[in-house]
Scaffold this motif. Structure first.
Motif, PDB file in Angstrom:
ATOM      1  N   LYS A   1      36.389 -30.590 -31.339  1.00 48.90           N
ATOM      2  CA  LYS A   1      36.566 -29.718 -32.500  1.00 48.90           C
ATOM      3  C   LYS A   1      35.313 -28.862 -32.670  1.00 48.90           C
ATOM      4  CE  LYS A   1      38.976 -33.534 -34.817  1.00 48.90           C
ATOM      5  NZ  LYS A   1      38.987 -34.408 -36.018  1.00 48.90           N
ATOM      6  N   PRO A   2      35.434 -27.741 -33.324  1.00 50.54           N
ATOM      7  CA  PRO A   2      34.233 -26.903 -33.562  1.00 50.54           C
ATOM      8  C   PRO A   2      33.112 -27.667 -34.252  1.00 50.54           C
ATOM      9  CG  PRO A   2      36.205 -25.630 -34.021  1.00 50.54           C
ATOM     10  CD  PRO A   2      36.662 -27.036 -33.751  1.00 50.54           C
ATOM     11  N   GLU A   3      33.468 -28.615 -35.106  1.00 49.60           N
ATOM     12  CA  GLU A   3      32.430 -29.376 -35.808  1.00 49.60           C
ATOM     13  C   GLU A   3      31.706 -30.374 -34.899  1.00 49.60           C
ATOM     14  OE1 GLU A   3      35.634 -28.976 -36.729  1.00 49.60           O
ATOM     15  OE2 GLU A   3      36.459 -30.834 -37.615  1.00 49.60           O
TER      16      GLU A   3
ATOM     17  N   THR B   1      30.239 -29.278 -32.294  1.00 50.63           N
ATOM     18  CA  THR B   1      29.172 -28.463 -31.710  1.00 50.63           C
ATOM     19  C   THR B   1      27.807 -28.973 -32.133  1.00 50.63           C
ATOM     20  OG1 THR B   1      30.551 -26.477 -31.585  1.00 50.63           O
ATOM     21  CG2 THR B   1      28.164 -26.151 -31.654  1.00 50.63           C
TER      22      THR B   1
ATOM     23  N   GLN C   1      36.746 -24.884 -25.280  1.00 48.70           N
ATOM     24  CA  GLN C   1      37.617 -24.467 -26.373  1.00 48.70           C
ATOM     25  C   GLN C   1      38.039 -25.657 -27.236  1.00 48.70           C
ATOM     26  OE1 GLN C   1      40.847 -22.282 -24.548  1.00 48.70           O
ATOM     27  NE2 GLN C   1      39.752 -20.345 -24.807  1.00 48.70           N
ATOM     28  N   ASP C   2      38.434 -25.342 -28.430  1.00 48.41           N
ATOM     29  CA  ASP C   2      38.968 -26.346 -29.352  1.00 48.41           C
ATOM     30  C   ASP C   2      40.043 -27.160 -28.651  1.00 48.41           C
ATOM     31  OD1 ASP C   2      40.172 -26.029 -32.813  1.00 48.41           O
ATOM     32  OD2 ASP C   2      39.812 -27.779 -31.535  1.00 48.41           O
ATOM     33  N   GLY C   3      39.912 -28.497 -28.714  1.00 47.28           N
ATOM     34  CA  GLY C   3      40.856 -29.379 -28.061  1.00 47.28           C
ATOM     35  C   GLY C   3      40.481 -29.759 -26.637  1.00 47.28           C
TER      36      GLY C   3
ATOM     37  N   SER D   1      39.520 -34.037 -27.150  1.00 46.67           N
ATOM     38  CA  SER D   1      40.013 -33.441 -28.403  1.00 46.67           C
ATOM     39  C   SER D   1      38.855 -32.866 -29.217  1.00 46.67           C
ATOM     40  CB  SER D   1      40.770 -34.489 -29.226  1.00 46.67           C
ATOM     41  OG  SER D   1      41.845 -35.031 -28.490  1.00 46.67           O
TER      42      SER D   1
ATOM     43  N   VAL E   1      31.775 -25.892 -29.039  1.00 44.62           N
ATOM     44  CA  VAL E   1      33.233 -25.862 -29.090  1.00 44.62           C
ATOM     45  C   VAL E   1      33.657 -24.613 -29.839  1.00 44.62           C
ATOM     46  CG1 VAL E   1      35.322 -27.108 -29.705  1.00 44.62           C
ATOM     47  CG2 VAL E   1      33.234 -28.371 -29.126  1.00 44.62           C
ATOM     48  N   SER E   2      34.390 -23.752 -29.165  1.00 45.59           N
ATOM     49  CA  SER E   2      34.846 -22.510 -29.778  1.00 45.59           C
ATOM     50  C   SER E   2      36.234 -22.688 -30.369  1.00 45.59           C
ATOM     51  CB  SER E   2      34.858 -21.380 -28.752  1.00 45.59           C
ATOM     52  OG  SER E   2      35.770 -21.675 -27.716  1.00 45.59           O
ATOM     53  N   SER E   3      36.466 -22.023 -31.478  1.00 47.70           N
ATOM     54  CA  SER E   3      37.776 -22.141 -32.142  1.00 47.70           C
ATOM     55  C   SER E   3      38.732 -21.059 -31.679  1.00 47.70           C
ATOM     56  CB  SER E   3      37.587 -22.054 -33.657  1.00 47.70           C
ATOM     57  OG  SER E   3      36.933 -20.856 -34.009  1.00 47.70           O
TER      58      SER E   3
END
Length: 122
Positions: free
Chosen positions: A86-88, A90, A13-15, A84, A120-122
């Motif tokens: 982030k989706p970006e 991925t 997950q995000d983070g 930490s 990474v999922s948001s």
């Protein structure tokens, strides 16, 4: 030849955090720099972090302060602690080693692993 095998990727997950590992094996005489690259869908492969045989490091601006590269020379292994996320972030993460092999000539060449997916999922 040098074989590189990455592990540690996954869905987070995000983070969240992950620890990627890349172990080199084969007829290794010496490994110089090792590094991590990543390639997101539709984008070019980019440098994430690199570490010299002496431990000097360099990071892409986008990951500074969040990712940490390290290596264990005795194990011919490089690690990437990713925090930490982030989706970006991925992407498929690839390991690269600049290695010299027994009987392969007195020069270094690049070897690449097959990659490990980080999502990474948001």
């Amino acid at each position: 030849q040098v074989q590189l095998v990455e592990s540690g990727g996954g869905l987070v997950q995000d983070g969240g955090s992950l620890r990627l590992s890349c172990a080199a094996s084969g007829s290794i005489f010496s490994i110089n720099a090792m590094g991590w690259y990543r390639q997101a869908p539709g984008k070019e492969r980019e440098l994430v972090a690199v570490i010299s045989s002496g431990g000097s490091t360099n990071y892409a601006d986008s990951v500074k302060g969040r990712f940490t590269i390290s290596r264990d020379n005795a194990k011919n292994t490089v690690y990437l602690q990713v925090n930490s996320l982030k989706p970006e972030d991925t992407a498929v993460y690839y390991c690269k080693a600049l290695g010299m092999t027994y009987g392969g000539g007195n020069y270094y060449q690049d070897y690449w692993g097959q990659g490990t997916q980080v999502t990474v999922s948001s």
